[in-house]
Design an enzyme around this catalytic site. Structure first.
Site, PDB file in Angstrom:
ATOM      1  N   ILE A   1       2.701   3.144  -5.325  1.00  0.00           N
ATOM      2  CA  ILE A   1       1.961   2.538  -6.452  1.00  0.00           C
ATOM      3  C   ILE A   1       0.641   1.956  -5.947  1.00  0.00           C
ATOM      4  O   ILE A   1      -0.401   2.127  -6.575  1.00  0.00           O
ATOM      5  CB  ILE A   1       2.800   1.451  -7.163  1.00  0.00           C
ATOM      6  CG1 ILE A   1       4.098   2.048  -7.718  1.00  0.00           C
ATOM      7  CG2 ILE A   1       1.998   0.812  -8.301  1.00  0.00           C
ATOM      8  CD1 ILE A   1       5.003   1.054  -8.434  1.00  0.00           C
TER       9      ILE A   1
ATOM     10  N   ALA B   1       0.842  -1.208   0.000  1.00  0.00           N
ATOM     11  CA  ALA B   1       0.000   0.000   0.000  1.00  0.00           C
ATOM     12  C   ALA B   1       0.868   1.246   0.000  1.00  0.00           C
ATOM     13  O   ALA B   1       0.579   2.218   0.682  1.00  0.00           O
ATOM     14  CB  ALA B   1      -0.944  -0.022   1.205  1.00  0.00           C
TER      15      ALA B   1
ATOM     16  N   ASN C   1      13.632  -8.736  -1.458  1.00  0.00           N
ATOM     17  CA  ASN C   1      12.355  -8.852  -2.175  1.00  0.00           C
ATOM     18  C   ASN C   1      11.977 -10.305  -2.476  1.00  0.00           C
ATOM     19  O   ASN C   1      10.795 -10.629  -2.598  1.00  0.00           O
ATOM     20  CB  ASN C   1      12.371  -7.985  -3.435  1.00  0.00           C
ATOM     21  CG  ASN C   1      12.191  -6.509  -3.089  1.00  0.00           C
ATOM     22  OD1 ASN C   1      11.884  -6.172  -1.944  1.00  0.00           O
ATOM     23  ND2 ASN C   1      12.386  -5.630  -4.051  1.00  0.00           N
TER      24      ASN C   1
ATOM     25  N   THR D   1       6.741  -5.528  -8.432  1.00  0.00           N
ATOM     26  CA  THR D   1       7.964  -5.402  -7.623  1.00  0.00           C
ATOM     27  C   THR D   1       9.226  -5.687  -8.445  1.00  0.00           C
ATOM     28  O   THR D   1       9.262  -6.654  -9.204  1.00  0.00           O
ATOM     29  CB  THR D   1       7.887  -6.374  -6.427  1.00  0.00           C
ATOM     30  OG1 THR D   1       6.708  -6.094  -5.678  1.00  0.00           O
ATOM     31  CG2 THR D   1       9.108  -6.247  -5.520  1.00  0.00           C
ATOM     32  N   ASN D   2      10.236  -4.858  -8.251  1.00  0.00           N
ATOM     33  CA  ASN D   2      11.518  -5.010  -8.957  1.00  0.00           C
ATOM     34  C   ASN D   2      12.528  -5.832  -8.161  1.00  0.00           C
ATOM     35  O   ASN D   2      12.415  -5.871  -6.941  1.00  0.00           O
ATOM     36  CB  ASN D   2      12.107  -3.620  -9.229  1.00  0.00           C
ATOM     37  CG  ASN D   2      11.577  -3.053 -10.524  1.00  0.00           C
ATOM     38  OD1 ASN D   2      11.427  -3.765 -11.503  1.00  0.00           O
ATOM     39  ND2 ASN D   2      11.277  -1.756 -10.520  1.00  0.00           N
TER      40      ASN D   2
ATOM     41  N   ARG E   1      15.539  -0.186  -4.192  1.00  0.00           N
ATOM     42  CA  ARG E   1      16.992  -0.215  -3.996  1.00  0.00           C
ATOM     43  C   ARG E   1      17.442   1.123  -3.424  1.00  0.00           C
ATOM     44  O   ARG E   1      17.091   2.167  -3.950  1.00  0.00           O
ATOM     45  CB  ARG E   1      17.664  -0.472  -5.339  1.00  0.00           C
ATOM     46  CG  ARG E   1      19.133  -0.740  -5.239  1.00  0.00           C
ATOM     47  CD  ARG E   1      19.567  -1.493  -6.474  1.00  0.00           C
ATOM     48  NE  ARG E   1      20.980  -1.316  -6.724  1.00  0.00           N
ATOM     49  CZ  ARG E   1      21.603  -1.837  -7.771  1.00  0.00           C
ATOM     50  NH1 ARG E   1      20.929  -2.535  -8.659  1.00  0.00           N
ATOM     51  NH2 ARG E   1      22.876  -1.659  -7.945  1.00  0.00           N
TER      52      ARG E   1
ATOM     53  N   HIS F   1      12.744  -5.801 -18.338  1.00  0.00           N
ATOM     54  CA  HIS F   1      12.536  -4.429 -17.907  1.00  0.00           C
ATOM     55  C   HIS F   1      13.899  -3.856 -17.547  1.00  0.00           C
ATOM     56  O   HIS F   1      14.584  -4.396 -16.711  1.00  0.00           O
ATOM     57  CB  HIS F   1      11.635  -4.452 -16.673  1.00  0.00           C
ATOM     58  CG  HIS F   1      11.149  -3.117 -16.252  1.00  0.00           C
ATOM     59  ND1 HIS F   1      10.743  -2.151 -17.137  1.00  0.00           N
ATOM     60  CD2 HIS F   1      10.949  -2.587 -15.023  1.00  0.00           C
ATOM     61  CE1 HIS F   1      10.339  -1.092 -16.460  1.00  0.00           C
ATOM     62  NE2 HIS F   1      10.456  -1.330 -15.181  1.00  0.00           N
TER      63      HIS F   1
HETATM   64  N1  APR Z   1       4.152  -7.557   2.633  1.00  0.00           N
HETATM   65  C1  APR Z   1       3.362  -6.524   2.287  1.00  0.00           C
HETATM   66  N2  APR Z   1       3.802  -5.294   2.037  1.00  0.00           N
HETATM   67  C2  APR Z   1       5.109  -5.077   2.177  1.00  0.00           C
HETATM   68  C3  APR Z   1       6.025  -6.097   2.526  1.00  0.00           C
HETATM   69  C4  APR Z   1       5.486  -7.384   2.768  1.00  0.00           C
HETATM   70  N3  APR Z   1       6.266  -8.407   3.121  1.00  0.00           N
HETATM   71  N4  APR Z   1       7.262  -5.555   2.567  1.00  0.00           N
HETATM   72  C5  APR Z   1       7.137  -4.261   2.236  1.00  0.00           C
HETATM   73  N5  APR Z   1       5.837  -3.958   2.012  1.00  0.00           N
HETATM   74  C6  APR Z   1       5.228  -2.689   1.630  1.00  0.00           C
HETATM   75  C7  APR Z   1       5.862  -1.467   2.272  1.00  0.00           C
HETATM   76  O1  APR Z   1       5.418  -1.315   3.614  1.00  0.00           O
HETATM   77  C8  APR Z   1       5.387  -0.351   1.362  1.00  0.00           C
HETATM   78  O2  APR Z   1       4.179   0.235   1.812  1.00  0.00           O
HETATM   79  O3  APR Z   1       5.380  -2.457   0.241  1.00  0.00           O
HETATM   80  C9  APR Z   1       5.135  -1.058   0.015  1.00  0.00           C
HETATM   81  C10 APR Z   1       6.019  -0.570  -1.103  1.00  0.00           C
HETATM   82  O4  APR Z   1       5.670   0.731  -1.373  1.00  0.00           O
HETATM   83  P1  APR Z   1       6.720   1.881  -1.776  1.00  0.00           P
HETATM   84  O5  APR Z   1       7.958   1.711  -0.966  1.00  0.00           O
HETATM   85  O6  APR Z   1       5.996   3.182  -1.736  1.00  0.00           O
HETATM   86  O7  APR Z   1       7.126   1.489  -3.262  1.00  0.00           O
HETATM   87  P2  APR Z   1       6.339   1.807  -4.632  1.00  0.00           P
HETATM   88  O8  APR Z   1       6.806   3.098  -5.183  1.00  0.00           O
HETATM   89  O9  APR Z   1       4.886   1.599  -4.440  1.00  0.00           O
HETATM   90  O10 APR Z   1       6.963   0.650  -5.549  1.00  0.00           O
HETATM   91  C11 APR Z   1       6.764  -0.699  -5.241  1.00  0.00           C
HETATM   92  O11 APR Z   1       7.252  -1.415  -7.488  1.00  0.00           O
HETATM   93  O12 APR Z   1       8.175  -0.305  -9.297  1.00  0.00           O
HETATM   94  C12 APR Z   1       8.404  -1.182  -8.257  1.00  0.00           C
HETATM   95  O13 APR Z   1      10.728  -0.819  -7.759  1.00  0.00           O
HETATM   96  C13 APR Z   1       9.418  -0.611  -7.293  1.00  0.00           C
HETATM   97  O14 APR Z   1       9.703  -2.679  -6.135  1.00  0.00           O
HETATM   98  C14 APR Z   1       9.103  -1.394  -6.057  1.00  0.00           C
HETATM   99  C15 APR Z   1       7.589  -1.600  -6.139  1.00  0.00           C
END
Ligand code: APR
Length: 320
Positions: free
Chosen positions: A14, A11, A96, A120-121, A83, A176
């Site tokens: 993205i 959440a 990841n 996810t990347n 990263r 990608h």
């Molecule tokens: N389970 C659920 N959520 C998780 C977990 C997990 N085990 N680990 C991390 N998260 C959550 C984080 O708490 C965070 O809210 O995943 C979310 C990731 O959100 P952002 O850090 O804001 O990243 P975002 O810009 O949304 O991108 C997410 O997409 O494009 C790719 O490289 C980018 O890998 C990244 C992903």
């Protein structure tokens, strides 16, 4: 008829944008899931409070437990960490990959019939791991990259030609990242291939080469500007287009990271190729003829993905 259920695992930037877009398009009821308590609940309530103004009906909920995604028709995964400076690619893969293991298990136990889109990347490796961890059929687990890469390409081309983005189509293949393969001769303005537009004096080889290069580095361009995060609006729009094609059985032809089992001479890997997405998930993989140069570029891209997958197998031999 009951509304469809869309689960957004992660959440963050993205995830929140996905929830808003899915609401605005009335794709179904939405649950935002995250490990951080309060964030998915807060974002879903905030978006629910926008719904009377925007005029959409969708039940919005937040969850910190995987039972919250039970029965979801579509799951879009953005969970993980980006990263950070000083972190190696293998460090990122290690973190990841663990996230894909827990998310995969959560999907398997709660919504095994879902269509799953991974964002996810590093994308091509994470979608591969997510499919393995969830055990869902290959055709029901895809990665979002090509729609975003081709959207960037289309936007830059529309700017160059001063025409509507709607009339520009673009075609990209491969993983990608910097090795993606934008195919100039399959990209068009209203059906006119780009090489013909060069002949018509609309652009030059040099300008197109610069646009291809900008497309390849499109993600980095945004990171450099934002400084504290990566792109989120266009990635969310791209994943929503894939989800919509599945939910409404539109059978759109979209470039996605899809599981290849011999197509393009690639086996047991996810690589970006054009696919048809309909009610069954990935219904068809389009295998196009490539020139020698294109084949060389594609092979390089496949090699990069292979390296990432090998790194996953080293980090966690259970994936081997
Ligand atoms: N389970 C659920 N959520 C998780 C977990 C997990 N085990 N680990 C991390 N998260 C959550 C984080 O708490 C965070 O809210 O995943 C979310 C990731 O959100 P952002 O850090 O804001 O990243 P975002 O810009 O949304 O991108 C997410 O997409 O494009 C790719 O490289 C980018 O890998 C990244 C992903």
């Amino acid at each position: 008829m009951a509304r469809k259920k869309i689960a957004l695992v992660g959440a963050g930037q993205i995830g929140g944008t996905l929830a808003l877009l899915a609401g605005l398009k009335e794709l179904g009821d939405i649950v935002l899931f995250d490990i951080v308590e309060g964030v998915p609940q807060g974002k879903s309530l905030d978006i629910a409070e926008a719904s009377p103004v925007e005029g959409f009906d969708a039940r919005m909920a937040g969850a910190n437990d995987f039972t919250g995604i039970a029965g979801a028709d579509v799951v879009i995964v953005t969970a993980g960490v980006p990263r950070k400076p000083g972190m190696s690619r293998d460090d990122l893969i290690g973190i990841n990959l663990k996230v894909m293991e827990t998310v995969g298990a959560g999907i398997r136990d709660n919504c095994p019939d879902a269509f799953v889109i991974c964002i996810t990347n590093p994308l091509d490796a994470m979608v591969w791991a997510l499919q393995k961890a969830s055990g869902l059929p290959h055709g029901k687990v895809v990665g979002m990259a090509g729609v975003l890469d081709s959207a960037r390409f289309r936007y830059f081309l529309a700017e160059e030609f001063d025409v509507s983005v709607e009339d520009v189509t673009a075609f990209v293949l491969g993983g990608h990242g910097d090795d993606m393969v934008p195919l100039i001769r399959y990209s068009t303005v209203a059906g006119i291939p780009l090489p013909d537009l060069i002949k018509m004096g609309w652009t030059t080889h040099e300008k197109l080469d610069a646009i291809v290069e900008r497309t390849r580095k499109g993600g980095g361009e945004i990171v450099n500007l934002l400084k504290t995060g990566s792109a989120f609006y266009a990635p969310a729009s791209s994943a929503i287009a894939m989800a919509e094609s599945y939910l409404r059985d539109k059978k759109r032809v979209l470039p996605c990271a899809a599981y290849l089992d011999g197509e393009y001479d690639v086996k047991d890997m996810y690589v970006g190729v054009p696919v048809v997405i309909g009610e069954k998930g990935v219904e068809r993989i389009l295998e196009i003829e490539m020139s020698k140069d294109e084949r060389t570029m594609f092979a390089k891209s496949v090699d990069s993905v292979k390296t990432l997958i090998e790194a996953c197998k080293t980090v966690n031999p259970a994936f081997a």
